[in-house]
Design a protein around this motif. Structure first.
Motif, PDB file in Angstrom:
ATOM      1  N   ASP A 146       1.430  -1.118  -0.040  1.00 42.17           N
ATOM      2  CA  ASP A 146       0.390   0.028  -0.169  1.00 42.17           C
ATOM      3  C   ASP A 146       1.147   1.409   0.250  1.00 42.17           C
ATOM      4  O   ASP A 146       0.170   2.427  -0.160  1.00 42.17           O
ATOM      5  N   GLY A 147       2.168   0.703   0.354  1.00 39.29           N
ATOM      6  CA  GLY A 147       3.121   2.305  -0.028  1.00 39.29           C
ATOM      7  C   GLY A 147       3.863   2.532   1.279  1.00 39.29           C
ATOM      8  O   GLY A 147       4.267   3.807   0.635  1.00 39.29           O
ATOM      9  N   ALA A 148       3.227   2.026   2.006  1.00 39.40           N
ATOM     10  CA  ALA A 148       3.815   2.964   3.357  1.00 39.40           C
ATOM     11  C   ALA A 148       4.976   2.316   3.427  1.00 39.40           C
ATOM     12  O   ALA A 148       5.239   0.901   3.446  1.00 39.40           O
ATOM     13  N   VAL A 149       6.228   3.348   4.313  1.00 38.05           N
ATOM     14  CA  VAL A 149       7.536   2.837   4.034  1.00 38.05           C
ATOM     15  C   VAL A 149       7.966   2.146   5.263  1.00 38.05           C
ATOM     16  O   VAL A 149       7.625   2.923   6.382  1.00 38.05           O
ATOM     17  N   VAL A 150       8.305   1.496   5.154  1.00 42.41           N
ATOM     18  CA  VAL A 150       8.837   1.091   6.542  1.00 42.41           C
ATOM     19  C   VAL A 150      11.014   1.487   6.842  1.00 42.41           C
ATOM     20  O   VAL A 150      11.979   0.395   6.339  1.00 42.41           O
ATOM     21  N   ASP A 151      11.051   1.672   7.904  1.00 43.29           N
ATOM     22  CA  ASP A 151      12.942   2.257   7.585  1.00 43.29           C
ATOM     23  C   ASP A 151      12.841   1.681   9.694  1.00 43.29           C
ATOM     24  O   ASP A 151      12.124   2.201  10.266  1.00 43.29           O
ATOM     25  N   LEU A 152      14.096   0.685   9.313  1.00 39.53           N
ATOM     26  CA  LEU A 152      14.577   0.521  10.352  1.00 39.53           C
ATOM     27  C   LEU A 152      16.030   1.299  11.007  1.00 39.53           C
ATOM     28  O   LEU A 152      16.624   0.442  11.765  1.00 39.53           O
ATOM     29  N   VAL A 153      16.817   1.282   9.907  1.00 44.89           N
ATOM     30  CA  VAL A 153      17.988   2.189  10.165  1.00 44.89           C
ATOM     31  C   VAL A 153      18.352   3.638  10.000  1.00 44.89           C
ATOM     32  O   VAL A 153      19.063   4.095   9.766  1.00 44.89           O
ATOM     33  N   GLY A 154      16.847   4.416  10.161  1.00 53.12           N
ATOM     34  CA  GLY A 154      17.254   5.865  10.185  1.00 53.12           C
ATOM     35  C   GLY A 154      17.467   6.370   8.349  1.00 53.12           C
ATOM     36  O   GLY A 154      17.952   7.193   8.206  1.00 53.12           O
ATOM     37  N   GLY A 155      16.587   5.342   7.036  1.00 55.97           N
ATOM     38  CA  GLY A 155      16.780   5.791   6.316  1.00 55.97           C
ATOM     39  C   GLY A 155      16.556   7.137   5.374  1.00 55.97           C
ATOM     40  O   GLY A 155      17.066   8.348   4.630  1.00 55.97           O
ATOM     41  N   ILE A 156      15.022   7.459   6.530  1.00 56.85           N
ATOM     42  CA  ILE A 156      14.796   8.776   5.444  1.00 56.85           C
ATOM     43  C   ILE A 156      15.110   9.905   5.937  1.00 56.85           C
ATOM     44  O   ILE A 156      15.006  11.045   5.115  1.00 56.85           O
ATOM     45  N   ALA A 157      15.511   9.734   7.332  1.00 58.74           N
ATOM     46  CA  ALA A 157      16.117  11.595   8.032  1.00 58.74           C
ATOM     47  C   ALA A 157      17.163  11.520   6.810  1.00 58.74           C
ATOM     48  O   ALA A 157      17.736  12.487   6.134  1.00 58.74           O
ATOM     49  N   ASP A 158      18.039  10.436   6.618  1.00 60.01           N
ATOM     50  CA  ASP A 158      19.240  10.428   5.655  1.00 60.01           C
ATOM     51  C   ASP A 158      18.938  11.214   4.213  1.00 60.01           C
ATOM     52  O   ASP A 158      19.379  11.965   3.314  1.00 60.01           O
ATOM     53  N   ILE A 159      17.773  10.644   3.954  1.00 58.09           N
ATOM     54  CA  ILE A 159      17.411  11.287   2.521  1.00 58.09           C
ATOM     55  C   ILE A 159      16.918  12.476   2.340  1.00 58.09           C
ATOM     56  O   ILE A 159      17.061  13.535   1.977  1.00 58.09           O
ATOM     57  N   GLU A 160      16.322  13.096   3.970  1.00 53.38           N
ATOM     58  CA  GLU A 160      15.746  14.191   3.666  1.00 53.38           C
ATOM     59  C   GLU A 160      17.219  14.857   3.757  1.00 53.38           C
ATOM     60  O   GLU A 160      16.955  16.084   3.327  1.00 53.38           O
ATOM     61  N   ALA A 161      18.215  14.587   4.384  1.00 53.02           N
ATOM     62  CA  ALA A 161      19.207  15.473   4.329  1.00 53.02           C
ATOM     63  C   ALA A 161      20.197  15.087   3.307  1.00 53.02           C
ATOM     64  O   ALA A 161      20.858  15.628   3.417  1.00 53.02           O
ATOM     65  N   ARG A 162      19.727  14.570   2.633  1.00 56.88           N
ATOM     66  CA  ARG A 162      20.815  14.099   0.910  1.00 56.88           C
ATOM     67  C   ARG A 162      22.078  13.543   2.000  1.00 56.88           C
ATOM     68  O   ARG A 162      23.102  14.112   1.759  1.00 56.88           O
ATOM     69  N   ARG A 163      21.851  12.893   2.654  1.00 57.13           N
ATOM     70  CA  ARG A 163      23.533  12.704   3.403  1.00 57.13           C
ATOM     71  C   ARG A 163      23.283  10.941   3.622  1.00 57.13           C
ATOM     72  O   ARG A 163      22.406  10.421   3.640  1.00 57.13           O
ATOM     73  N   LEU A 164      24.695  10.439   2.972  1.00 59.83           N
ATOM     74  CA  LEU A 164      25.036   9.126   2.757  1.00 59.83           C
ATOM     75  C   LEU A 164      25.979   8.641   4.083  1.00 59.83           C
ATOM     76  O   LEU A 164      26.831   9.522   3.903  1.00 59.83           O
ATOM     77  N   ARG A 165      25.395   7.494   4.692  1.00 63.35           N
ATOM     78  CA  ARG A 165      25.484   7.362   5.670  1.00 63.35           C
ATOM     79  C   ARG A 165      25.486   5.484   5.247  1.00 63.35           C
ATOM     80  O   ARG A 165      24.466   5.327   5.402  1.00 63.35           O
ATOM     81  N   PHE A 166      26.819   5.051   5.427  1.00 63.81           N
ATOM     82  CA  PHE A 166      27.161   3.439   6.475  1.00 63.81           C
ATOM     83  C   PHE A 166      25.916   3.142   6.966  1.00 63.81           C
ATOM     84  O   PHE A 166      25.594   3.760   8.238  1.00 63.81           O
ATOM     85  N   ILE A 167      25.684   1.724   7.049  1.00 56.09           N
ATOM     86  CA  ILE A 167      24.406   1.084   8.197  1.00 56.09           C
ATOM     87  C   ILE A 167      25.736   0.543   9.334  1.00 56.09           C
ATOM     88  O   ILE A 167      26.388  -0.342   9.470  1.00 56.09           O
ATOM     89  N   GLY A 168      25.389   0.859  10.557  1.00 58.58           N
ATOM     90  CA  GLY A 168      26.118   0.903  11.644  1.00 58.58           C
ATOM     91  C   GLY A 168      27.707   1.411  11.744  1.00 58.58           C
ATOM     92  O   GLY A 168      28.048   2.544  10.833  1.00 58.58           O
ATOM     93  N   ASP A 169      28.878   0.550  11.861  1.00 57.03           N
ATOM     94  CA  ASP A 169      29.853   0.036  11.452  1.00 57.03           C
ATOM     95  C   ASP A 169      30.980   0.538  10.658  1.00 57.03           C
ATOM     96  O   ASP A 169      30.408  -0.461   9.855  1.00 57.03           O
ATOM     97  N   ALA A 170      31.455   1.382   9.261  1.00 64.10           N
ATOM     98  CA  ALA A 170      31.245   1.323   8.468  1.00 64.10           C
ATOM     99  C   ALA A 170      32.645   1.052   7.969  1.00 64.10           C
ATOM    100  O   ALA A 170      32.645   0.579   6.880  1.00 64.10           O
ATOM    101  N   GLU A 171      33.354   1.039   8.882  1.00 70.91           N
ATOM    102  CA  GLU A 171      34.706  -0.022   8.768  1.00 70.91           C
ATOM    103  C   GLU A 171      34.276  -1.579   8.492  1.00 70.91           C
ATOM    104  O   GLU A 171      34.638  -2.210   7.342  1.00 70.91           O
ATOM    105  N   ALA A 172      32.931  -2.153   9.306  1.00 75.13           N
ATOM    106  CA  ALA A 172      32.758  -3.226   9.082  1.00 75.13           C
ATOM    107  C   ALA A 172      32.499  -3.692   7.841  1.00 75.13           C
ATOM    108  O   ALA A 172      31.946  -4.697   7.937  1.00 75.13           O
TER     109      ALA A 172
END
Length: 420
Positions: free
Chosen positions: A134-160
């Motif tokens: 039905d189009g409802a977005v499920v965000d479990l890692v904070g992706g919506i906030a990063d999209i709004e800020a146009r910020r690219l961020r690794f999930i969790g530890d970047a090096e891992a």
């Protein structure tokens, strides 16, 4: 805060897609749109492919797709991926999974039913969003906030995340080029710089595929600058060291202003030296296609064209060389002149000259030399080196005369040459 892509995603209303989602969501199972389609819809960008994540195991995905009359293809069944063709469109469907073992190039996975674990195994937060039928977005890692800020961020530890697959270093800059703004995420940038030597573990095909996607971004200049500063660009493309990545912004602007398609090969040529030997090595190392290798080689071999060159002189060079190579040279020269023309009247005149020559080269058609060896043998010539030399000399005269002498005139010249 609830977010929905309904109303913004025309593709979501496709009846075949809805049937497929419904079939995969029966008997306690779930299916959701995953990744890029959700991201691009939220960012107002076109959606090319629609991927689906499901709790169904691969064999069950196949069974349910067939029951609906769709065609399942086990394109990556060992990793839980089935491609289902529904209504003429392919949908890549992958069972939820978690990484069991990784070596920086590939992962062994186990299938599961935990959506959060599935999200956390992905690379970036903006790529780990799901959407229900039905189009409802499920965000479990904070992706919506990063999209709004146009910020690219690794999930969790970047090096891992990078150690799981070193291609994520290049993907970090590729996705930043397409979706990021401002400065790249500091933790991600530092991790890419620290682990850049891991790129050597990757296959040439994967590296070149990722570089092409990066170079195809609307304006990859900022991403390339950060790649250079992190040492990643030199690691992936050593030919670019001490060369002109500054030319990329002007080239991207020229492409936009002049209606040229974004061209990853032309952009590559803008940041590497026109050295045929080095370009041959580059093409072999990254395993270019024959078309790509030929284009890079012809560009490197094509000599620079001055803006005051006449169309007649350019035609001679086009005949003797490769048109695409000269077109690439002229486009790069025009883009560079347009940048300088902002503050330099002389550069404005140069831009006009390059524009004129480019238009000529694009419409130029290679003329056919009117004579063949058989024409000379008909005049009494004996096949051999002398015949070839006469034919070559006649072609040179014909080129230098601006391709003007017709067949009759050339036959007269051939007859006289045979008399000597």
């Amino acid at each position: 805060m609830s977010v929905s892509i309904a109303g913004r995603a025309n593709w979501l209303a496709d009846k075949h897609l809805q049937r497929l989602l419904s079939a995969l969501s029966q008997g306690g199972d779930e299916a959701r749109i995953a990744g890029g389609a959700v991201r691009n819809t939220l960012m107002g960008q076109p959606v090319a492919d629609v991927d689906i994540a499901t709790t169904c195991l691969p064999d069950e995905t196949i069974r349910r797709a067939e029951a609906e009359g769709f065609k399942p293809v086990p394109t990556g069944i060992e990793h839980g991926t089935i491609t289902v063709v529904a209504g003429g469109k392919p949908y890549e469907i992958t069972t939820l999974r978690a990484d069991v073992e990784t070596d920086g190039r590939r992962a062994k996975v186990s299938f599961g039913r935990d959506w959060k674990l599935d999200a956390e195994r992905r690379d970036f937060t903006i790529n780990a969003l799901y959407a229900d039928a039905d189009g409802a977005v499920v965000d479990l890692v904070g992706g919506i906030a990063d999209i709004e800020a146009r910020r690219l961020r690794f999930i969790g530890d970047a090096e891992a995340r990078i150690r799981e697959d070193y291609l994520r270093i290049l993907r970090f800059f590729r996705f930043f080029a397409w979706y990021g703004e401002g400065r790249p995420d500091a933790e991600g940038l530092k991790a890419c710089a620290r682990l850049k030597e891991g790129l050597a573990q990757l296959s040439a095909e994967r590296v070149w595929s990722e570089l092409k996607k990066l170079l195809s971004a609307p304006d990859p200049s900022r991403a390339l600058l950060w790649m250079r500063q992190a040492g990643v660009l030199t690691a992936a493309l050593p030919e670019s060291e001490k060369w002109g990545i500054d030319a990329i912004h002007g080239l991207a602007k020229a492409e936009k202003d002049l209606g040229w398609a974004a061209d990853s090969m032309l952009r590559l040529e803008a940041i590497v030296p026109p050295d045929a030997a080095r370009m041959k090595t580059l093409a072999e190392r990254l395993k270019f296609s024959t078309v790509e290798s030929d284009r890079l080689r012809h560009w490197a071999l094509s000599t620079a064209v001055e803006p005051k060159t006449t169309e007649g002189e350019l035609a001679k060079r086009l005949y003797r060389g490769d048109r695409q190579g000269f077109v690439d040279r002229l486009r790069l020269s025009l883009a560079a002149a347009r940048v300088r023309a902002v503050e330099d009247n002389a550069a404005m005149l140069e831009a006009g000259g390059f524009s004129r020559l480019l238009a000529f080269a694009l419409k130029w058609e290679k003329p056919v030399f009117p004579l063949k060896g058989a024409d000379l043998t008909a005049l009494g010539a004996t096949p051999g080196p002398k015949l070839g030399e006469i034919l070559k000399n006649l072609e040179t005269e014909w080129i230098e005369a601006g391709f003007a002498p017709d067949r009759g005139a050339l036959l007269d010249r051939a007859a006289k040459a045979l008399e000597t």
